[in-house]
Motif scaffolding. Structure first.
Motif, mmCIF file in Angstrom:
data_model
loop_
_atom_site.group_PDB
_atom_site.id
_atom_site.type_symbol
_atom_site.label_atom_id
_atom_site.label_comp_id
_atom_site.label_asym_id
_atom_site.label_seq_id
_atom_site.Cartn_x
_atom_site.Cartn_y
_atom_site.Cartn_z
ATOM 1 N N GLY A 185 0.779 -1.235 0.000
ATOM 2 C CA GLY A 185 0.000 0.000 0.000
ATOM 3 C C GLY A 185 0.804 1.276 0.000
ATOM 4 N N GLN A 186 2.083 1.200 -0.395
ATOM 5 C CA GLN A 186 2.922 2.389 -0.454
ATOM 6 C C GLN A 186 2.894 2.997 -1.857
ATOM 7 N N LEU A 187 2.679 4.299 -1.951
ATOM 8 C CA LEU A 187 2.755 4.982 -3.245
ATOM 9 C C LEU A 187 4.211 5.044 -3.691
ATOM 10 N N MET A 188 4.432 4.850 -5.002
ATOM 11 C CA MET A 188 5.782 4.774 -5.543
ATOM 12 C C MET A 188 5.878 5.611 -6.807
ATOM 13 N N THR A 189 7.102 5.841 -7.260
ATOM 14 C CA THR A 189 7.308 6.439 -8.574
ATOM 15 C C THR A 189 7.260 5.327 -9.625
ATOM 16 N N LYS A 190 7.099 5.727 -10.875
ATOM 17 C CA LYS A 190 7.093 4.746 -11.953
ATOM 18 C C LYS A 190 8.411 3.979 -11.996
ATOM 19 N N GLU A 191 9.507 4.680 -11.765
ATOM 20 C CA GLU A 191 10.822 4.034 -11.802
ATOM 21 C C GLU A 191 10.951 2.987 -10.688
ATOM 22 N N GLN A 192 10.465 3.315 -9.501
ATOM 23 C CA GLN A 192 10.505 2.354 -8.403
ATOM 24 C C GLN A 192 9.644 1.130 -8.712
ATOM 25 N N TRP A 193 8.482 1.388 -9.324
ATOM 26 C CA TRP A 193 7.577 0.291 -9.701
ATOM 27 C C TRP A 193 8.239 -0.638 -10.714
ATOM 28 N N GLU A 194 8.808 -0.074 -11.751
ATOM 29 C CA GLU A 194 9.430 -0.884 -12.792
ATOM 30 C C GLU A 194 10.564 -1.736 -12.230
ATOM 31 N N ALA A 195 11.278 -1.201 -11.250
ATOM 32 C CA ALA A 195 12.400 -1.937 -10.665
ATOM 33 C C ALA A 195 11.925 -3.118 -9.819
ATOM 34 N N LYS A 196 10.706 -3.049 -9.297
ATOM 35 C CA LYS A 196 10.237 -4.070 -8.354
ATOM 36 C C LYS A 196 9.155 -4.991 -8.900
ATOM 37 N N LYS A 197 8.540 -4.647 -10.033
ATOM 38 C CA LYS A 197 7.307 -5.336 -10.424
ATOM 39 C C LYS A 197 7.490 -6.832 -10.651
ATOM 40 N N ASP A 198 8.689 -7.269 -11.100
ATOM 41 C CA ASP A 198 8.884 -8.700 -11.326
ATOM 42 C C ASP A 198 8.971 -9.496 -10.038
ATOM 43 N N SER A 199 9.135 -8.804 -8.918
ATOM 44 C CA SER A 199 9.090 -9.498 -7.632
ATOM 45 C C SER A 199 7.670 -9.549 -7.079
ATOM 46 N N TRP A 200 6.745 -8.837 -7.727
ATOM 47 C CA TRP A 200 5.365 -8.780 -7.263
ATOM 48 C C TRP A 200 4.375 -9.420 -8.224
ATOM 49 N N LEU A 201 4.696 -9.427 -9.507
ATOM 50 C CA LEU A 201 3.820 -9.989 -10.536
ATOM 51 C C LEU A 201 4.544 -11.135 -11.245
ATOM 52 N N PRO A 202 3.798 -12.101 -11.791
ATOM 53 C CA PRO A 202 4.455 -13.227 -12.460
ATOM 54 C C PRO A 202 5.399 -12.745 -13.566
ATOM 55 N N SER A 203 6.645 -13.149 -13.473
ATOM 56 C CA SER A 203 7.635 -12.798 -14.495
ATOM 57 C C SER A 203 7.609 -13.845 -15.598
ATOM 58 N N GLU A 204 8.326 -13.579 -16.669
ATOM 59 C CA GLU A 204 8.419 -14.572 -17.746
ATOM 60 C C GLU A 204 9.076 -15.851 -17.237
ATOM 61 N N VAL A 205 10.022 -15.702 -16.318
ATOM 62 C CA VAL A 205 10.660 -16.889 -15.726
ATOM 63 C C VAL A 205 9.625 -17.711 -14.954
ATOM 64 N N ASP A 206 8.791 -17.045 -14.169
ATOM 65 C CA ASP A 206 7.724 -17.733 -13.425
ATOM 66 C C ASP A 206 6.786 -18.466 -14.375
ATOM 67 N N LYS A 207 6.322 -17.754 -15.396
ATOM 68 C CA LYS A 207 5.348 -18.332 -16.325
ATOM 69 C C LYS A 207 5.947 -19.516 -17.069
ATOM 70 N N THR A 208 7.221 -19.387 -17.447
ATOM 71 C CA THR A 208 7.883 -20.478 -18.154
ATOM 72 C C THR A 208 7.997 -21.709 -17.267
ATOM 73 N N HIS A 209 8.333 -21.494 -16.000
ATOM 74 C CA HIS A 209 8.443 -22.626 -15.083
ATOM 75 C C HIS A 209 7.085 -23.303 -14.891
ATOM 76 N N VAL A 210 6.033 -22.508 -14.642
ATOM 77 C CA VAL A 210 4.707 -23.093 -14.433
ATOM 78 C C VAL A 210 4.274 -23.858 -15.679
ATOM 79 N N ARG A 211 4.487 -23.275 -16.853
ATOM 80 C CA ARG A 211 4.110 -23.975 -18.094
ATOM 81 C C ARG A 211 4.895 -25.267 -18.258
#
Length: 470
Positions: free
Chosen positions: A408-434
């Motif tokens: 629930g912390q507000l962030m800048t776009k740059e901070q979001w882009e740096a962290k989003k793969d730790s919060w949303l499924p990355s291509e590595v995650d999706k590849t492993h699940v598939r």
């Protein structure tokens, strides 16, 4: 209110008594069957152990048996009609419900029905190829049950369009088969229904989170003063419960198997051992929950206020609310971003109806977290799964232009882009699940990334032959 299966279109609405309507629906039926053949389940089967509605009463409403998918009998089923049902909310509260569409509400009601109807075939299209990687015959059967019932829910909305909205309704019914999930030129109306469902973890998340949104949307339409819509949605909710059961217990079993592998190999990283790590499960939760929240629309909505005031769409469990059901003098608190902080703002309650419904949904989703965390606790795993903040990863409403962390912390776009793969499924995650998605079609066997269910369907054992493949 038993259902007549001797008719070409099974129904309990006396289609035979309205020959014009019957002919119109019978002319739509071949288009539906062609859509099912081309956009429905891709795995060829001889027959599937399915439930079929035989009555709309509270007891004994369905029967089970092996049915050839192409011979499944889709039809039109409305819940029993109340003797003296009254409008429960809005300006016309207390007046008799409508059996026909009032002219002044025609466009709004049609739009509500079209949007609901558009979601039903969309999920079938999204799940078309999932059967090719089913972890067991039990799961394959559950997928097909969800699919055929989504098809029947499409029929429910198409019936209303044909029966009550004339030529425009018939044209909208045709369009429901012409739009396709993810199509660049003619996509489905709502964004969540254009997302892929590429693997079974996504399917379980979809049936938990997105079908749960469907439960709440149907619940508001069940309150409608337009009685045929209300009765249609009341019966649909019976079938919708199974879809959420599939999601709830599916995630249960994924979490249980992950916990088992964590204990067996004494590591959080169960990926190399054929499991789905808890961190990956959390990222899938984050994505599907946030996408589903967008389906509730903006926190403040004049459309929702107008629908309520007119009696078209109520609140969840409207008649259990302890207020005047008119809300002209009431207020509510909604989210607000002000001076770089997330706070709340007092607004008229009528404008906050989407926010109210979303809050009911959020509380319901929390029950899943408690359930899945109990699985982890019982397995001796000192980890928890959580729902992200309602502002996380949003494309609709107040938070659409904000960058908000799961906490629930507000962030800048740059901070979001740096962290989003730790919060949303990355291509590595999706590849492993598939990579784990390999079909298991032998009765009693199951893929290594998911635990077997605790019970079978309708008293049958897990090793029952739920699906006979072609």
């Amino acid at each position: 209110m038993s259902i007549d299966y001797t008719e070409k279109i099974p129904n309990n609405v006396d289609l035979a008594g309205d020959r014009k309507l019957q002919r119109a629906l019978e002319s739509w039926q071949p288009n539906f069957l062609n859509w099912w053949k081309t956009m429905g389940p891709a795995v060829p089967t001889q027959d599937v152990y399915l439930r079929t509605a035989v009555d709309v009463g509270r007891e004994g409403w369905a029967q089970f048996g092996h049915v050839a998918m192409e011979e499944y009998r889709w039809g039109v089923f409305l819940a029993e009609r109340g003797d003296d049902r009254r409008i429960a909310f809005g300006e016309q509260k207390g007046e008799p419900v409508w059996q026909q569409v009032p002219g002044e509400y025609r466009a709004d009601l049609q739009r509500l029905i079209v949007i609901q109807g558009d979601t039903e075939p969309a999920s079938v299209e999204q799940q078309r190829r999932l059967g090719e990687t089913a972890p067991s015959l039990y799961d394959l059967r559950n997928l097909f049950q969800v699919n055929v019932e989504e098809g029947r829910h499409l029929w429910a909305m198409v019936y209303l369009l044909h029966a009550y909205f004339g030529r425009n309704g018939r044209e909208e019914a045709e369009a429901l088969l012409h739009r396709n999930s993810g199509d660049l030129d003619s996509p489905r109306i709502l964004g969540a229904f254009n997302e892929e469902t590429p693997d079974w973890l996504s399917f379980f998340m979809f049936t938990y989170f997105t079908d749960r949104d469907g439960k709440y949307q149907l619940g508001t339409l069940k309150e409608s003063a337009f009685d045929p819509l209300s009765r249609t949605c009341e019966f649909m909710l019976k079938e919708e419960a199974h879809h959420m059961f599939v999601g709830t217990t599916g995630v249960d079993r994924v979490v249980a198997r992950t916990a088992e592998l964590m204990r067996e190999h004494d590591t959080d990283d169960v990926g190399p051992h054929g499991g789905i790590p808890l961190d990956v499960i959390q990222r899938y939760i984050n994505f599907h929950y946030s996408v589903s929240l967008d389906l509730f629309g903006s926190e403040q909505s004049t459309n929702a206020a107008n629908y309520f005031t007119a009696g078209l769409k109520g609140r969840w469990q409207e008649e259990r609310r302890r207020d005047d059901h008119v809300l002209t003098e009431d207020s509510a608190y909604v989210d607000l971003v002000k001076d770089g902080e997330i706070t709340t703002n007092e607004v008229p309650a009528l404008l906050a109806l989407n926010h109210d419904l979303r809050n009911e949904y959020v509380k319901d989703c929390q029950s899943g977290m408690k359930r899945w965390n109990r699985v982890l606790e019982n397995a001796g795993v000192d980890r928890t799964l959580t729902l992200p903040h309602v502002g996380f990863n949003r494309d609709v409403g107040l938070f659409a232009d904000q960058y908000v962390s799961p906490s629930g912390q507000l962030m800048t776009k740059e901070q979001w882009e740096a962290k989003k793969d730790s919060w949303l499924p990355s291509e590595v995650d999706k590849t492993h699940v598939r990579s784990l998605m390999r079909p298991v079609y032998e009765p009693g066997k199951i893929a290594g990334w998911i635990a077997p269910p605790s019970n079978g369907i309708n008293g049958q054992p897990f090793d029952y032959e739920y699906v006979h493949l072609a």
